[in-house]
Design an enzyme around this catalytic site. Structure first.
Site, PDB file in Angstrom:
ATOM      1  N   ASP A 510      -1.928  -0.508  -5.433  1.00 46.71           N
ATOM      2  CA  ASP A 510      -2.060   1.124  -4.462  1.00 46.71           C
ATOM      3  C   ASP A 510      -2.345   0.854  -3.584  1.00 46.71           C
ATOM      4  O   ASP A 510      -2.999  -0.871  -3.492  1.00 46.71           O
ATOM      5  CB  ASP A 510      -2.473   1.994  -5.491  1.00 46.71           C
ATOM      6  CG  ASP A 510      -2.450   3.289  -5.010  1.00 46.71           C
ATOM      7  OD1 ASP A 510      -1.335   3.295  -4.130  1.00 46.71           O
ATOM      8  OD2 ASP A 510      -2.835   4.261  -5.190  1.00 46.71           O
ATOM      9  N   GLU A 513       0.375  -1.827   2.020  1.00 44.90           N
ATOM     10  CA  GLU A 513       1.045  -1.355   2.878  1.00 44.90           C
ATOM     11  C   GLU A 513       0.401  -2.074   3.961  1.00 44.90           C
ATOM     12  O   GLU A 513       1.294  -2.423   4.281  1.00 44.90           O
ATOM     13  CB  GLU A 513       0.975   0.617   3.343  1.00 44.90           C
ATOM     14  CG  GLU A 513       1.691   1.245   2.037  1.00 44.90           C
ATOM     15  CD  GLU A 513       0.636   1.973   0.930  1.00 44.90           C
ATOM     16  OE1 GLU A 513       1.371   2.094   0.163  1.00 44.90           O
ATOM     17  OE2 GLU A 513      -0.355   1.989   1.456  1.00 44.90           O
ATOM     18  N   ASP A 586       2.523   9.855  -3.365  1.00 48.43           N
ATOM     19  CA  ASP A 586       1.971  11.013  -3.074  1.00 48.43           C
ATOM     20  C   ASP A 586       2.910  12.396  -2.564  1.00 48.43           C
ATOM     21  O   ASP A 586       2.653  12.851  -1.979  1.00 48.43           O
ATOM     22  CB  ASP A 586       0.634  11.379  -2.321  1.00 48.43           C
ATOM     23  CG  ASP A 586       0.260   9.632  -2.298  1.00 48.43           C
ATOM     24  OD1 ASP A 586      -0.320   9.193  -4.016  1.00 48.43           O
ATOM     25  OD2 ASP A 586      -0.876   9.661  -1.925  1.00 48.43           O
TER      26      ASP A 586
END
EC number: 3.2.1.207
Length: 919
Positions: A510, A513, A586
């Site tokens: 997770d 990015e 999300d």
């Protein structure tokens, strides 16, 4: 021991922000935290440029045009307003792919830095597969033409430079490059010109831009196209990309590709989310086409509405697009196919096929931020058993670690992680833990100390280890562009290094990015520096790709190359499909996000990332029970099927919403488990061809215009169609069933005519779903605790006859976990029903390897839809023995009373050749 130093005031402020970061109010979508086009100088400059407005446009030097020794075509491009000429290279890949590369020509003036070309994304053999182009034919008017294949040729206009890919013979254009003269290529500079300002300011952050502006802009046109698709990731309820400029444009911002940590993202926006794939597909009356730009810098792409350039008339069936990138080079691919599957296969031929997942990964996953401790884990695990709900994987989020130090355990909550995993594994289940890229800057944390000592962190603009803030507080980030560092990271997944891990533990990446809470736009500054003196701005969209790659390699090494990795990643780029699954991030617990999940997952599949899904129920917020039920009913069809929720939400295990809703969610999960043989077969197809598991209707019905922008219904493989319910209290829904053949309701076998829309009453127990006439779908109908426990169960074949009383389908089976299938250890059967006979034949390729796979599994039931119930017997060959045909249930779902003619217990093995004749 000295007390710890007192935090500096700005650190205190950031720490306070960090503590609030997980608050829903603090992290909900805030528009002003992210840049729009007008706040992004390269985008603003490019968007204001009019077509053919350059005084001295780009031109090709005809004297430089030559076929190189590697078979490519090279030439020099001049751009008088720029510092140095450009070097063009054209090459071809079978069957109809053209590669266009444009970079600065460094032969006469070598700058201190070169432009970044993204490595490791294209398959290693792409160059070896390059075809030898013929010498082009050049006319007196300055137009060169050469054949790309027997069906496609390329036309290059010299001045101004323009490239067109067209159909040979008819000369009809399919794609064009720079037909509107919007190409611009800002060269790298060694020093500022007088009066120039390179720095950029956004909110409180300054981007030093030490190499100056270096953006690239060009236009690409698609001919014979009704719609264009692709460019994940963005939230949308539209499958087709909407126009962003011009008369009647539905969006005002271009589609942005810039990987960002966006909490509670908008369900309808061209704004970029967690991943970026710069690949666009066009489809319409003409041949299908695609365009892929291999560039990891920020991109903005306009889809231009007819009349965008002020022209009084527009060319019918042409869609113009404008591509803008902050940095990099032009390394672009043009794909042409007779149908869209051909285009997808060509894209996959350069970026790689999706990895073949393990069987468990295709089943249901249960996740939450966070299951608190071992007792909580045991309670959730037993809860599924007590309520007769299967699941395969239980997940642990960041709270399972020791202070957000990854590869560790909070031993106060998880004192015996190996024992805990063993108890889960005893039921055939697995566990997943989270491992994020931010490494806690703690001198007592061995991972940080080792990375610091080895110089393995990304550097800031001053050359120091970049220091940002994320879940652990002060954090640094491994420089995944460096192959040595990826190898080091992969080693951390060994049992020796990851204490408490076992062979049944898999990984979740997770925040890759990468997410930096105190960074510009919640990410890493663009002037941070990576391996090889590459600025982060050049690499940004591929950082998560490299992190995903290194993690998957770690699990591969841990399993000594025998165990297929499972790694879920939030960030992704072109080629990420080779390393595992992704999810849509999300999302929110509302009907709009349920609806937008379908176009999002379909778009991901079209661009290679077929192993994807959305959080069931929405990550953020508390879903109403009816919404949660509908989400399970839709999500049971996602390729990646996982329930997940934020830690501030109420618990939402499927048995917490009353007996009736528990039964509905159980039924949705049971349906997915019964279809696992079909899904696994589709994943095999995807791993070979790249054709996605979950598909837009037009991928199977490319000539049916009614399907072109249908983002509410979808296909699962070639045989199943489902239509979600996306509104609260919805009483009816219109379902368009394409094609000329019938469709059979999965629940009761009722036939529906194809080629028309049907208004159907909505029931609470399922969503409309259908099997295509002419298809055979394999199932397993015995419900177990997990997919592992279904391995030896018998199969059911559901045959839906078409108007010719025929049908066919496939079944792929292997051991569900290893790579032995690459050496031939698998079963691949084709089932064909024709002339009242069902035949099973082997379609596995020969000479694939010397390993074998076998199973004693048999066909237990054969359900035939679309046939009268007159026949009472069937003859099984070989053996010439009779078996009964009687009316049996179409579905084993609770309360189902619908029946169809069923061949009972033919007990033929799936591994064998056989024929069953209806007497």
């Amino acid at each position: 021991m000295d007390p710890p130093p007192r935090p500096r005031p700005h650190r205190v402020a950031v720490l306070l922000l960090l503590l609030l970061a997980s608050s829903p109010a603090a992290r909900a979508w805030k528009k002003d935290e992210f840049r729009n086009c007008n706040q992004t100088p390269f985008c603003k400059r490019a968007r204001t440029r009019a077509p053919h407005s350059l005084d001295a446009p780009l031109s090709l030097d005809a004297a430089s045009l030559a076929v190189a020794t590697d078979g490519s075509l090279t030439a020099s491009l001049s751009h008088p307003s720029r510092l140095r000429p450009l070097l063009l290279r054209l090459s071809a890949l079978p069957p109809h792919a053209l590669r266009l590369q444009i970079d600065e020509d460094y032969s006469s003036n070598t700058p201190p830095h070169r432009r970044f070309q993204v490595p490791d994304v294209l398959l290693p053999d792409v160059e070896a597969r390059t075809l030898h182009l013929p010498q082009p034919k050049t006319s007196a008017a300055g137009v060169s033409t050469f054949a790309l294949s027997s069906d496609v040729d390329v036309v290059v206009k010299h001045d101004p430079f323009e490239l067109t890919v067209r159909r040979a013979g008819s000369g009809a254009p399919v794609l064009s490059f720079n037909s509107h003269g919007l190409f611009d290529f800002e060269p790298l500079q060694e020093s500022k010109q007088e009066g120039e300002t390179w720095e950029e300011q956004f909110r409180s952050h300054t981007d030093t831009r030490p190499r100056g502006p270096q953006s690239i802009t060009f236009d690409v046109s698609f001919y014979g196209a009704d719609f264009v698709y692709g460019l994940p990731e963005h939230g949308s309820t539209s499958l087709a990309l909407r126009p962003t400029r011009g008369p009647g444009a539905e969006e005002s911002e271009p589609y942005r590709l810039f990987n960002l940590d966006v909490f509670e993202y908008l369900h309808e926006s061209p704004f970029g989310l967690y991943g970026s794939i710069p690949f666009m597909i066009a489809h319409g009356d003409g041949p299908s086409s695609g365009f892929f730009w291999l560039n990891a810098a920020e991109m903005q792409i306009d889809v231009l509405a007819p009349g965008w350039d002020g022209a009084s008339s527009t060319e019918n069936g042409r869609i113009d697009t404008l591509w803008m990138a902050e940095a990099g080079v032009v390394d672009a691919f043009f794909f042409v196919g007779s149908e869209p599957k051909d285009v997808i296969k060509q894209y996959i031929s350069v970026t790689g096929t999706p990895s073949m997942p393990q069987q468990f990964a295709v089943a249901y996953h249960q996740c939450r931020w966070n299951y608190r401790d071992e007792e909580d884990v045991a309670g959730v695990d037993s809860g599924f058993d007590e309520h007769d709900i299967p699941y395969d994987v239980l997940w642990l989020d960041i709270e399972h670690t020791d202070g957000k130090r990854y590869f560790t355990w909070d031993h106060s909550a998880f004192p015996n992680p190996e024992v805990m995993q063993g108890k889960i594994a005893d039921k055939g289940r697995k566990m997943v833990t989270i491992v994020d890229p931010h490494i806690k800057r703690d001198s007592s944390f061995h991972l940080h100390e080792e990375a610091t000592a080895k110089g393995y962190y990304v550097k800031d603009a001053t050359g120091k280890d970049f220091d940002g803030w994320c879940w652990p507080g002060a954090s640094s980030y491994p420089d995944m562009l460096n192959p040595e560092i990826r190898e080091w990271w992969a080693d951390k997944f060994s049992y020796e290094n990851y204490k408490g891990s076992t062979p049944t533990l898999y990984i979740w990446n997770d925040m890759n990015e990468p997410s930096v809470f105190n960074g510009p736009e919640v990410t890493m500054p663009r002037d941070a520096v990576h391996y090889g003196d590459v600025e982060h701005r050049e690499l940004h969209n591929a950082y998560g790709y490299y992190f995903h790659m290194a993690t998957a390699d770690g699990l591969l090494k841990r399993g000594e190359g025998k165990d297929r990795p499972f790694v879920l990643s939030r960030a992704f780029f072109a080629g990420s499909q080779r390393y595992g699954a992704i999810w849509t991030g999300d999302n929110s617990a509302d009907w709009d996000h349920l609806k937008s999940s379908i176009p999002m997952v379909l778009t991901l599949g079209l661009t290679g990332m077929t192993f994807s899904g959305a959080d069931i129920g929405g990550f953020f917020g508390n879903p109403e029970p009816d919404l949660l039920v509908r989400w399970y009913q839709v999500g049971a069809f996602y390729p990646f099927f996982r329930g997940h929720a934020h830690h501030d939400t109420k618990r939402r295990e499927p048995w917490l919403f009353g007996e009736r809703r528990t039964a509905l969610m159980r039924e949705a999960i049971h349906m997915r488990y019964s279809l696992l043989p079909y899904y696994y077969t589709l994943f095999r197809e995807a791993s070979v061809t790249g054709v996605p598991v979950m598909r837009p209707l037009w991928l199977e019905f490319p000539d049916d215009k009614e399907t072109y922008n249908n983002g509410e219904a979808f296909m699962v493989g070639p045989s199943l169609l489902a239509q979600g319910i996306y509104e609260e209290g919805q009483k009816s829904v219109s379902v368009y069933l394409p094609g000329e053949e019938l469709w059979y309701d999965l629940r009761n076998g009722s036939p529906y005519k194809g080629g028309v829309s049907h208004k159907l009453e909505v029931s609470e127990d399922s969503i409309p779903s259908f099997q295509r006439a002419g298809a055979i779908v394999p199932r397993k109908d015995r419900f177990r605790r997990s997919s592992t426990q279904m391995v030896n169960d018998p199969y059911t074949l559901v045959i839906a006859l078409n108007s010719s009383s025929a049908a066919e389908g496939e079944l792929y089976v292997d051991d569900g976990k290893s790579y032995d299938y690459q050496q031939g250890a698998f079963i691949h059967r084709r089932f064909v029903f024709a002339d009242n006979k069902l035949t099973s034949m082997n379609i596995a390729p020969k000479n694939l390897g010397n390993k074998k796979f076998s199973t004693e599994c048999v066909i237990e039931r054969i359900i035939i839809l679309g046939v009268s119930s007159g026949s009472k017997k069937a003859i099984v060959e070989p053996g010439n023995h009779e078996v009964d045909i009687e009316l049996g249930p179409i579905s084993l779902r609770s309360g189902s009373s619908s029946v169809a003619p069923t061949v009972r217990k033919p007990n033929v093995r799936v591994v064998d050749d056989w024929t069953i004749r209806i007497a």
